[in-house]
Scaffold this motif. Structure first.
Motif, PDB file in Angstrom:
ATOM      1  N   THR A 128      43.142 -33.670 -42.305  1.00  0.00           N
ATOM      2  CA  THR A 128      44.249 -34.527 -42.745  1.00  0.00           C
ATOM      3  C   THR A 128      45.589 -33.865 -42.499  1.00  0.00           C
ATOM      4  O   THR A 128      46.628 -34.432 -42.835  1.00  0.00           O
ATOM      5  N   GLU A 129      45.583 -32.667 -41.930  1.00  0.00           N
ATOM      6  CA  GLU A 129      46.833 -31.979 -41.622  1.00  0.00           C
ATOM      7  C   GLU A 129      47.385 -32.478 -40.282  1.00  0.00           C
ATOM      8  O   GLU A 129      46.629 -32.822 -39.370  1.00  0.00           O
ATOM      9  N   VAL A 130      48.711 -32.508 -40.178  1.00  0.00           N
ATOM     10  CA  VAL A 130      49.351 -33.016 -38.968  1.00  0.00           C
ATOM     11  C   VAL A 130      48.870 -32.275 -37.732  1.00  0.00           C
ATOM     12  O   VAL A 130      48.575 -32.865 -36.696  1.00  0.00           O
ATOM     13  N   SER A 131      48.790 -30.964 -37.817  1.00  0.00           N
ATOM     14  CA  SER A 131      48.367 -30.164 -36.667  1.00  0.00           C
ATOM     15  C   SER A 131      47.002 -29.535 -36.907  1.00  0.00           C
ATOM     16  O   SER A 131      46.670 -28.503 -36.342  1.00  0.00           O
ATOM     17  N   GLY A 132      46.218 -30.171 -37.765  1.00  0.00           N
ATOM     18  CA  GLY A 132      44.945 -29.583 -38.151  1.00  0.00           C
ATOM     19  C   GLY A 132      43.917 -29.605 -37.039  1.00  0.00           C
ATOM     20  O   GLY A 132      43.889 -30.493 -36.206  1.00  0.00           O
ATOM     21  N   GLU A 133      43.071 -28.582 -37.021  1.00  0.00           N
ATOM     22  CA  GLU A 133      41.964 -28.498 -36.094  1.00  0.00           C
ATOM     23  C   GLU A 133      40.694 -28.326 -36.904  1.00  0.00           C
ATOM     24  O   GLU A 133      40.695 -27.705 -37.962  1.00  0.00           O
ATOM     25  N   VAL A 134      39.600 -28.892 -36.393  1.00  0.00           N
ATOM     26  CA  VAL A 134      38.319 -28.808 -37.074  1.00  0.00           C
ATOM     27  C   VAL A 134      37.269 -28.397 -36.067  1.00  0.00           C
ATOM     28  O   VAL A 134      37.242 -28.897 -34.934  1.00  0.00           O
ATOM     29  N   ALA A 135      36.412 -27.482 -36.450  1.00  0.00           N
ATOM     30  CA  ALA A 135      35.255 -27.115 -35.642  1.00  0.00           C
ATOM     31  C   ALA A 135      34.003 -27.636 -36.330  1.00  0.00           C
ATOM     32  O   ALA A 135      33.728 -27.295 -37.479  1.00  0.00           O
ATOM     33  N   LEU A 136      33.269 -28.492 -35.636  1.00  0.00           N
ATOM     34  CA  LEU A 136      32.057 -29.080 -36.195  1.00  0.00           C
ATOM     35  C   LEU A 136      30.842 -28.294 -35.720  1.00  0.00           C
ATOM     36  O   LEU A 136      30.693 -28.053 -34.519  1.00  0.00           O
ATOM     37  N   PRO A 137      29.958 -27.915 -36.614  1.00  0.00           N
ATOM     38  CA  PRO A 137      28.767 -27.168 -36.213  1.00  0.00           C
ATOM     39  C   PRO A 137      27.806 -28.054 -35.417  1.00  0.00           C
ATOM     40  O   PRO A 137      27.693 -29.252 -35.668  1.00  0.00           O
ATOM     41  N   HIS A 138      27.131 -27.470 -34.450  1.00  0.00           N
ATOM     42  CA  HIS A 138      26.117 -28.208 -33.700  1.00  0.00           C
ATOM     43  C   HIS A 138      24.926 -28.497 -34.614  1.00  0.00           C
ATOM     44  O   HIS A 138      24.441 -27.614 -35.318  1.00  0.00           O
ATOM     45  N   GLY A 139      24.478 -29.743 -34.589  1.00  0.00           N
ATOM     46  CA  GLY A 139      23.344 -30.106 -35.409  1.00  0.00           C
ATOM     47  C   GLY A 139      23.204 -31.603 -35.545  1.00  0.00           C
ATOM     48  O   GLY A 139      23.870 -32.383 -34.850  1.00  0.00           O
ATOM     49  N   LEU A 140      22.340 -32.023 -36.472  1.00  0.00           N
ATOM     50  CA  LEU A 140      22.000 -33.433 -36.629  1.00  0.00           C
ATOM     51  C   LEU A 140      22.043 -33.836 -38.093  1.00  0.00           C
ATOM     52  O   LEU A 140      21.422 -33.184 -38.946  1.00  0.00           O
ATOM     53  N   ILE A 141      22.794 -34.896 -38.394  1.00  0.00           N
ATOM     54  CA  ILE A 141      22.759 -35.541 -39.715  1.00  0.00           C
ATOM     55  C   ILE A 141      21.845 -36.758 -39.625  1.00  0.00           C
ATOM     56  O   ILE A 141      21.949 -37.562 -38.691  1.00  0.00           O
ATOM     57  N   GLN A 142      20.944 -36.894 -40.589  1.00  0.00           N
ATOM     58  CA  GLN A 142      20.133 -38.103 -40.756  1.00  0.00           C
ATOM     59  C   GLN A 142      20.438 -38.647 -42.143  1.00  0.00           C
ATOM     60  O   GLN A 142      20.312 -37.931 -43.132  1.00  0.00           O
ATOM     61  N   ASP A 143      20.822 -39.908 -42.212  1.00  0.00           N
ATOM     62  CA  ASP A 143      21.370 -40.404 -43.469  1.00  0.00           C
ATOM     63  C   ASP A 143      21.083 -41.887 -43.653  1.00  0.00           C
ATOM     64  O   ASP A 143      21.028 -42.658 -42.677  1.00  0.00           O
ATOM     65  N   ALA A 144      20.900 -42.291 -44.900  1.00  0.00           N
ATOM     66  CA  ALA A 144      20.723 -43.698 -45.278  1.00  0.00           C
ATOM     67  C   ALA A 144      20.922 -43.790 -46.783  1.00  0.00           C
ATOM     68  O   ALA A 144      20.662 -42.827 -47.517  1.00  0.00           O
ATOM     69  N   PRO A 145      21.389 -44.930 -47.302  1.00  0.00           N
ATOM     70  CA  PRO A 145      21.662 -45.041 -48.737  1.00  0.00           C
ATOM     71  C   PRO A 145      20.408 -45.257 -49.569  1.00  0.00           C
ATOM     72  O   PRO A 145      19.416 -45.816 -49.090  1.00  0.00           O
ATOM     73  N   ARG A 146      20.494 -44.839 -50.808  1.00  0.00           N
ATOM     74  CA  ARG A 146      19.406 -45.056 -51.755  1.00  0.00           C
ATOM     75  C   ARG A 146      19.334 -46.516 -52.180  1.00  0.00           C
ATOM     76  O   ARG A 146      18.240 -47.084 -52.288  1.00  0.00           O
TER      77      ARG A 146
END
Length: 503
Positions: A128-146
């Motif tokens: 959310t920072e104006v000049s922000g940078e983010v590094a995302l880890p390599h991997g897999l999210i599996q998701d669904a609601p309860r």
């Protein structure tokens, strides 16, 4: 389309920037995903633009999704990260998979809804920072609601809310993977929906004179409602209207006195509480009115469910009304409670013939539960348990955990997070569809609603999405602390988590 809530989202390949500290998914996401598998110690740096690739069946909604991940602080020198949205059969209706690798990001889903939630998870990972940078880890999210029903009741009757504010709340619901706006549109203190056949509902019923002599009110035109419903659909939010009956109907009775048992003229009330004048159950003209109103409501709202209220309906007028007493005799009913059940059942059958289902507050259990009705349990958990035992479905929103008009002295963030919608001793063939947080507005005009709903809705979003064994209050608190910067960026004027400590 106007973007009501936006912050910079940008992405370039890992080799094109100085990698920031890797942000772990489990440390930032709310609600917590079902499963996260880390693939390696490598990461993908996000700071520039997206190179979109969307499954052909979803191309029509691709502009909406790109707007959702809006880039409004572009880096003209940035290379684009590949972002692929791919249809994959076999996932849950609202489920998704999100893979991060050196090739970019892939979102897999069986449905448009699942794809949207995968992109929403990605949006949460952005700075959310104006000049922000983010590094995302390599991997897999599996998701669904309860749960399939994850809602907020928004009472726009006690205090009217501008259409733009309703849209903004829809955005905030979607950002937290909530999927229902329960829109409370008729009440004693105001009728908020335009009905062509009965113009006095908005000419008279939409306005009240306050104790200080000022006027409060407003209503939503049909065009405004269509716009809001369509806007919500792009965010995978279902808007369920509530048309209160037989009680909480004084605004309608003020507009058309013949709808009540006495026929006496009355004003739209400016005070709160439960009023003894309700729709006359013995008059056929009452049902002709309600059926006409509901026909126009159905034209505006494509939702499977219509909420018909059914709560807090005093029977004192029915007890002495000749028409109501005649109705009891003609229908072979025992008392006024069974008359209410008959009333709700008649409306339910009318809506069923139109292809819709009804939801009612737990008072609709009194006198016999109409077949097929879903019970919204608010006076504790017992109403939901009774509905399940009868083979009906239930939505849980007890005052103990889900009434966000209550101050944090009564229900704080930790108490909301501790809510368990499924009782341990549940028996019967019905289903718990999910839950709702209720924002009644007797003492909360529009400018105070944010501070009542947030941050408590954030906790409820995890309660209704994540599995119970995943929930941990200490872990949630850490993620919530990080989330406040997002709420700030989204312009949310949130309130306290709990009662502040006096120094």
């Amino acid at each position: 389309m106007k973007q009501w809530i936006g912050f910079a989202v940008a992405a370039i390949l890992a080799g094109g920037c100085t990698p920031p500290e890797v942000t772990e998914f489990s440390a930032t996401l709310i609600p917590l995903p079902t499963k996260w598998e880390k693939a390696s110690d490598e990461s993908l740096c996000i700071t520039g633009q997206w190179n979109w690739s969307v499954d052909p069946s979803w191309e029509v909604v691709s502009p909406v999704w790109q707007d959702w991940l809006q880039v409004d602080r572009m880096d003209s020198h940035a290379l684009a990260v590949n972002l692929k949205v791919i249809q994959k059969e076999g996932l849950a209706d609202e489920g998704y998979e999100l893979r991060v690798s050196k090739e970019g990001i892939e979102v897999f889903a069986s449905t448009e809804t699942g794809a949207f939630y995968g992109l929403t998870t990605l949006r949460w990972m952005m700075s959310t920072e104006v000049s922000g940078e983010v590094a995302l880890p390599h991997g897999l999210i599996q998701d669904a609601p309860r749960f399939p029903h994850r809602g907020l009741l928004l009472d726009c009757c006690r205090h009217f809310m501008e259409p733009e504010y309703v849209k903004r709340m829809i955005d905030l619901l979607a950002l937290h993977k909530m999927n229902v706006l329960h829109w409370h549109l008729t009440e004693d203190q105001g009728w908020r929906i335009e009905i062509d056949a009965y113009p006095r509902l908005t000419e008279i019923g939409a306005w009240r004179t306050e104790a200080d002599g000022s006027t409060h009110g407003g209503f939503y035109t049909k065009d405004q409602i269509r716009d809001i419903v369509a806007y919500a659909a792009t965010r995978q939010i279902t808007v369920i209207p509530e048309i209160e009956l037989p009680g909480h109907s004084n605004a309608a009775l003020a507009a058309y006195p013949w709808l009540g048992c006495t026929g006496e003229q009355m004003e739209v009330p400016h005070d709160w509480g439960v009023f003894k004048d309700i729709y006359c159950a013995g008059s056929d003209s009452t049902f002709a009115f309600l059926e006409t109103v509901l026909d126009e409501v159905l034209e505006l709202f494509p939702s499977e469910y219509i909420h018909i209220g059914g709560d807090e309906a005093p029977k004192v007028r029915w007890e002495v009304c000749p028409k109501c007493q005649r109705r009891i005799d003609e229908e072979g009913l025992h008392d006024e409670h069974e008359l209410q059940s008959w009333f709700i059942g008649r409306i339910g059958r009318y809506l069923e013939a139109k292809g819709r289902k009804i939801i009612g507050w737990d008072e609709i259990l009194e006198g016999g539960l109409p077949a097929g009705a879903t019970v919204q349990s608010w006076r504790g958990m017992e109403g939901g348990q009774a509905a399940i035992a009868a083979g009906n479905d239930a939505i849980m929103s007890p005052t103990s955990h889900c009434y966000f008009d209550y101050p944090v002295e009564s229900t704080d963030l930790e108490e909301v997070y501790g809510f368990e919608p499924v009782p341990t001793d549940l028996q019967g063939s019905g289903r718990i569809l999910g839950g709702e947080c209720n924002m009644w507005t007797e003492r909360a005009p529009q400018h105070l609603v944010d501070s009542k709903v947030f941050p408590r809705l954030v906790a409820m979003s995890e309660v209704l999405w994540s599995q119970p064994e995943q929930r941990d209050w200490s872990d949630f608190r850490l993620r919530m602390e990080r989330h406040y910067s997002r709420l700030d960026a989204w312009g949310v004027e949130y309130g306290w988590e709990t009662v502040p400590i006096s120094m």
